[in-house]
Scaffold this active site. Sequence first.
Site, PDB file in Angstrom:
ATOM      1  N   ASP A 132       1.260  -1.147   0.033  1.00  0.00           N
ATOM      2  CA  ASP A 132      -0.454  -0.425   0.363  1.00  0.00           C
ATOM      3  C   ASP A 132       0.926   1.364  -0.099  1.00  0.00           C
ATOM      4  O   ASP A 132       0.232   2.434   0.727  1.00  0.00           O
ATOM      5  CB  ASP A 132      -1.476   0.132   1.285  1.00  0.00           C
ATOM      6  CG  ASP A 132      -2.658  -1.109   0.692  1.00  0.00           C
ATOM      7  OD1 ASP A 132      -1.937  -1.577   0.189  1.00  0.00           O
ATOM      8  OD2 ASP A 132      -3.056  -1.317   2.060  1.00  0.00           O
ATOM      9  N   LYS A 136      -6.658  -4.996  -3.047  1.00  0.00           N
ATOM     10  CA  LYS A 136      -8.116  -5.256  -1.630  1.00  0.00           C
ATOM     11  C   LYS A 136      -8.452  -4.376  -1.361  1.00  0.00           C
ATOM     12  O   LYS A 136      -8.563  -3.421  -1.081  1.00  0.00           O
ATOM     13  CB  LYS A 136      -6.616  -5.782  -0.507  1.00  0.00           C
ATOM     14  CG  LYS A 136      -5.978  -4.941   0.124  1.00  0.00           C
ATOM     15  CD  LYS A 136      -4.846  -5.713   1.163  1.00  0.00           C
ATOM     16  CE  LYS A 136      -4.462  -4.185   1.208  1.00  0.00           C
ATOM     17  NZ  LYS A 136      -4.776  -2.984   2.111  1.00  0.00           N
ATOM     18  N   CYS A 151      -1.995  -3.306   7.295  1.00  0.00           N
ATOM     19  CA  CYS A 151      -1.905  -3.476   6.836  1.00  0.00           C
ATOM     20  C   CYS A 151      -0.553  -4.042   6.497  1.00  0.00           C
ATOM     21  O   CYS A 151      -0.812  -5.189   6.083  1.00  0.00           O
ATOM     22  CB  CYS A 151      -2.390  -2.869   5.040  1.00  0.00           C
ATOM     23  SG  CYS A 151      -3.825  -2.201   4.623  1.00  0.00           S
TER      24      CYS A 151
HETATM   25  C1  VGL Z   1      -4.939   0.995   5.813  1.00  0.00           C
HETATM   26  C2  VGL Z   1      -6.293   2.211   6.854  1.00  0.00           C
HETATM   27  C3  VGL Z   1      -7.357   1.831   6.356  1.00  0.00           C
HETATM   28  C4  VGL Z   1      -3.142   0.493   5.315  1.00  0.00           C
HETATM   29  C5  VGL Z   1      -5.851   0.820   4.303  1.00  0.00           C
HETATM   30  O1  VGL Z   1      -2.658   0.365   4.223  1.00  0.00           O
HETATM   31  O2  VGL Z   1      -2.401   0.263   6.980  1.00  0.00           O
HETATM   32  N1  VGL Z   1      -5.180   1.351   6.546  1.00  0.00           N
HETATM   33  N2  VGL Z   1      -6.652   1.271   4.821  1.00  0.00           N
END
Ligand code: VGL
Length: 208
Positions: free
Chosen positions: A8, A106, A151
Site C-alpha cells: 500500500d 484489496k 496493513c
Molecule cells: C490501511 C487503513 C485503511 C493500510 C488501509 O494500508 O494500512 N489502513 N486502509
Amino acid sequence: MRALLVVDVQYDFLPGGSLAVPEADEIIPAVNDLIHHFDHVVFTQDWHPAGHDSFASSHEGHDPFDVIEVDYGDQILWPDHCVQGTRGAELHDDLDVDRAELIIRKGFRRDIDSYSAFFENDGTTPTGLTGYLRERGIDTLYVVGLALDFCVHWSAVDGSEQGFDVMVVEDGSRPIDTEGSLDEAMGNMESSGVKLVTAEEARAVAAV
Ligand code: VGL
Ligand code: ZN
C-alpha cells in the site's frame, strides 16, 4: 525462495494524502532499493469503491477514527482514501512498479474492509495470495510499506499463520499509531513469530 511484499505505498497514505501516514515518504528510497535487490516482488494496493463501508463519510454522525461494530468485529472509520481510479489510489510514481510480478488489490468489496494481503477483515475471505506464493515456491516474505500497524501488521501476521517465514522491515515501514494500534501490532507480530529486520539486513539476504 524469498519475495518482497510492498504494501500500500499509495498517495493517500503519503504526506498530502487523505490518510497520510507520518513520515511515510521517508521509506521510498529504502523500499525502491529492496525492490531492485529481490528476485521476486509483489505489491498490494488498497482499492476501495466510492462510498466504501470503512469510510466515516458512509456513516452519518460519525467522524474519521471513530470505531463502530460491524459483522466481523470493530471497524475503525477512515477518511475516504484509495478510491478506485483516483490519484490517491495510485502507487507512488518513484517506485519501480515494473518489477512487480503481481499486484494484489484489496478492499474492493463495499461491505468488508481488508487490511491483510491474505484475508479480508472477516478473516475468511481469501485474496488468493497464499495459493499464488505456494504455487510459485515462495516460502519467505520480507514486508515493507504502509501502514506498519494496519496493513503491514495484518499481512505479516496472516502470512506467518499461513506458514510463511515473515520478516517485517522496520525502517521500510511507518505506522499510523491511533489508539494504541502500534503497541498492539508489535505485540501481535511478536506472538505470531514475525521477525523485525532492518532494510540493510533484508538487502544483504536478498543479495545471497
Ligand atoms: C490501511 C487503513 C485503511 C493500510 C488501509 O494500508 O494500512 N489502513 N486502509
Ligand atoms: Zn483502506
